[in-house]
Write an enzyme that holds these catalytic residues in place. Structure first.
Site, PDB file in Angstrom:
ATOM      1  CG  ASP A 191      -0.254  -0.157   2.525  1.00 26.72           C
ATOM      2  OD1 ASP A 191       0.909  -0.615   2.525  1.00 26.72           O
ATOM      3  OD2 ASP A 191      -0.850   0.174   3.557  1.00 26.72           O
ATOM      4  CD  GLU A 278       9.064  -1.727  11.428  1.00 24.31           C
ATOM      5  OE1 GLU A 278       8.923  -2.012  12.655  1.00 24.31           O
ATOM      6  OE2 GLU A 278       8.147  -1.246  10.730  1.00 24.31           O
TER       7      GLU A 278
HETATM    8  C1  UGA Z   1       3.144  -0.545   9.405  1.00 26.46           C
HETATM    9  C2  UGA Z   1       4.458  -0.889   8.744  1.00 26.46           C
HETATM   10  O1  UGA Z   1       4.720   0.000   7.686  1.00 26.46           O
HETATM   11  C3  UGA Z   1       4.361  -2.314   8.202  1.00 26.46           C
HETATM   12  O2  UGA Z   1       5.510  -2.640   7.450  1.00 26.46           O
HETATM   13  C4  UGA Z   1       4.189  -3.239   9.389  1.00 26.46           C
HETATM   14  O3  UGA Z   1       4.081  -4.560   8.940  1.00 26.46           O
HETATM   15  C5  UGA Z   1       2.916  -2.856  10.097  1.00 26.46           C
HETATM   16  O4  UGA Z   1       2.918  -1.451  10.473  1.00 26.46           O
HETATM   17  C6  UGA Z   1       2.686  -3.662  11.388  1.00 26.46           C
HETATM   18  O5  UGA Z   1       1.924  -3.218  12.204  1.00 26.46           O
HETATM   19  O6  UGA Z   1       3.258  -4.736  11.525  1.00 26.46           O
HETATM   20  P1  UGA Z   1       0.639  -0.592   8.302  1.00 26.46           P
HETATM   21  O7  UGA Z   1       0.227   0.366   7.243  1.00 26.46           O
HETATM   22  O8  UGA Z   1       0.073  -0.446   9.656  1.00 26.46           O
HETATM   23  O9  UGA Z   1       2.211  -0.599   8.360  1.00 26.46           O
HETATM   24  O10 UGA Z   1       0.390  -2.119   7.842  1.00 26.46           O
HETATM   25  P2  UGA Z   1      -0.332  -2.680   6.554  1.00 26.46           P
HETATM   26  O11 UGA Z   1       0.082  -1.895   5.361  1.00 26.46           O
HETATM   27  O12 UGA Z   1      -1.760  -2.858   6.795  1.00 26.46           O
HETATM   28  O13 UGA Z   1       0.349  -4.131   6.435  1.00 26.46           O
HETATM   29  C7  UGA Z   1       1.702  -4.324   6.095  1.00 26.46           C
HETATM   30  C8  UGA Z   1       1.796  -5.386   4.976  1.00 26.46           C
HETATM   31  O14 UGA Z   1       1.248  -6.620   5.457  1.00 26.46           O
HETATM   32  C9  UGA Z   1       1.011  -4.994   3.726  1.00 26.46           C
HETATM   33  O15 UGA Z   1       1.748  -5.351   2.575  1.00 26.46           O
HETATM   34  C10 UGA Z   1      -0.262  -5.807   3.847  1.00 26.46           C
HETATM   35  O16 UGA Z   1      -0.831  -6.158   2.602  1.00 26.46           O
HETATM   36  C11 UGA Z   1       0.196  -7.043   4.614  1.00 26.46           C
HETATM   37  N1  UGA Z   1      -0.877  -7.620   5.447  1.00 26.46           N
HETATM   38  C12 UGA Z   1      -1.615  -6.848   6.278  1.00 26.46           C
HETATM   39  C13 UGA Z   1      -1.160  -8.983   5.373  1.00 26.46           C
HETATM   40  O17 UGA Z   1      -0.494  -9.705   4.600  1.00 26.46           O
HETATM   41  N2  UGA Z   1      -2.167  -9.504   6.113  1.00 26.46           N
HETATM   42  C14 UGA Z   1      -2.934  -8.746   6.941  1.00 26.46           C
HETATM   43  O18 UGA Z   1      -3.865  -9.294   7.599  1.00 26.46           O
HETATM   44  C15 UGA Z   1      -2.650  -7.381   7.025  1.00 26.46           C
HETATM   45 MN    MN Z   2       0.572   0.104   5.144  1.00 21.69          MN
END
Ligand code: UGA
Ligand code: MN
Length: 322
Positions: A191, A278
């Site tokens: 995203d 991280e």
């Molecule tokens: C922040 C950080 O930028 C992420 O790299 C980190 O993984 C995340 O926090 C965290 O809390 O661990 P955020 O925007 O909150 O990012 O997280 P998302 O963008 O919703 O998810 C990170 C990645 O994991 C995305 O590529 C998303 O597609 C993936 N994801 C998310 C899954 O594969 N499964 C899920 O249920 C949710």
């Molecule tokens: Mn994100």
């Protein structure tokens, strides 16, 4: 006498008219031939101009071709950038993956590793990958149900992407050879928004490269603080716990493949405190002092932690897959 004189005068006038006509005719012929040769000259000039125009175009093409050849030569020496993208189904999934796959199309030497948070591979992801014609690896790794369950509780924050990133790390360690395969590993969430310049920066990495990330942690940007004289990282500006050993978002660093392959136990884990993934992961590989600040000594923002609004879908049009 008068008659013969008259006759003589008449003859003279006729002769004069005759010669005048011949002269005029010659003049006309000469003028016509001059005009003709002028037209010929013009034609030659026009043709040679066309020729030069073609030549000029050719030169422009040759310059472009040379530039391309030069760039390819340059790219051959460039490390492969392994971009690790966890992804899960929601209405915006195909849009997000289309966006980043098309960003990656603009870059040379990419290997895209997409890991679905699902029990099995979906057609949506399969199709985005095949349409992109990128070199890619498609994996699945499902988030543990106890972790996913936390979504039901709006107060409980859970880790995202843990199992998926570990699956990609395992793939790298199982399929690539330390010392033989050269590259850089980047965790590229589906995203965020990426400037293609970021990938030029990554190509410079020896061990671990770092740079600012826009629109994250409640700030306009988070960034490592760089000492201009030593060029070393001395601390971090971060919206949350800036004293973490590495106060850097997942989008703000990349690691050499050599390090990833040589330190085999370096993984993500649900055990890590929320927001420490991280920092704890980076601690396996490096120290703050060793970090390589990129993006013009961390003065440029080439990646933004954008988050797409969840669309309200209250109706479904059959036959249209988003
Ligand atoms: C922040 C950080 O930028 C992420 O790299 C980190 O993984 C995340 O926090 C965290 O809390 O661990 P955020 O925007 O909150 O990012 O997280 P998302 O963008 O919703 O998810 C990170 C990645 O994991 C995305 O590529 C998303 O597609 C993936 N994801 C998310 C899954 O594969 N499964 C899920 O249920 C949710
Ligand atoms: Mn994100």
């Amino acid at each position: 006498m008068d008659r013969s004189q008259n006759f003589n005068n008449n003859m003279k006038a006729k002769k004069f008219t005759f010669y005048l006509l011949i002269f005029l005719a010659l003049l006309v012929i000469w003028k016509l031939s001059v005009i003709e040769s002028g037209i010929d000259k013009l034609q030659i000039l026009k043709e040679s101009l066309e020729l030069h125009k073609d030549k000029l175009q050719l030169t422009e093409q040759q310059v472009l071709l040379l530039q391309q050849l030069e760039a390819e030569k340059h790219h051959q020496n460039r490390p492969i950038i392994y971009c690790i993208t966890p992804t899960y189904w929601r209405y915006v999934q195909r849009a997000e993956l289309t966006r980043i796959s098309q960003t990656l199309k603009l870059i040379q030497n990419i290997h895209w590793i997409v890991i679905e948070d699902a029990a099995k591979k979906s057609d949506i992801v399969r199709n985005v990958i095949s349409e992109s014609k990128l070199i890619a690896t498609h994996l699945v790794a499902q988030t543990a149900s106890f972790e996913k369950f936390k979504d039901k509780n709006p107060k409980a924050k859970r880790h995202r992407g843990v199992e998926q990133r570990n699956a990609a790390l395992n793939w790298l360690r199982d399929n690539l050879v330390l010392g033989k395969d050269k590259g850089v590993v980047y965790f590229m969430d589906d995203d965020n928004t990426y400037n293609i310049k970021l990938f030029d920066e990554m190509a410079k990495i020896k061990k671990v490269g770092v740079w600012p990330v826009g629109l994250v942690g409640g700030l306009n940007a988070e960034t490592p603080i760089v000492d201009r004289t030593t060029g070393k990282v001395t601390g971090y500006r971060s919206g949350w716990l800036p004293n973490r050993p590495f106060a850097i978002d997942m989008a703000g660093f990349a690691i050499s493949l050599d390090l990833i392959l040589s330190i085999k136990n370096a993984n993500f884990s649900y055990e890590m405190a929320k927001g420490m993934q991280e920092s704890e992961f980076l601690s396996f590989f490096t120290t703050k002092e060793e970090l390589e600040p990129l993006a013009d000594q961390c003065t440029k923002v080439y990646v933004w932690h954008t988050r797409t609004e969840k669309p309200k879908v209250s109706g479904i049009i059959p036959g249209l897959e988003v």
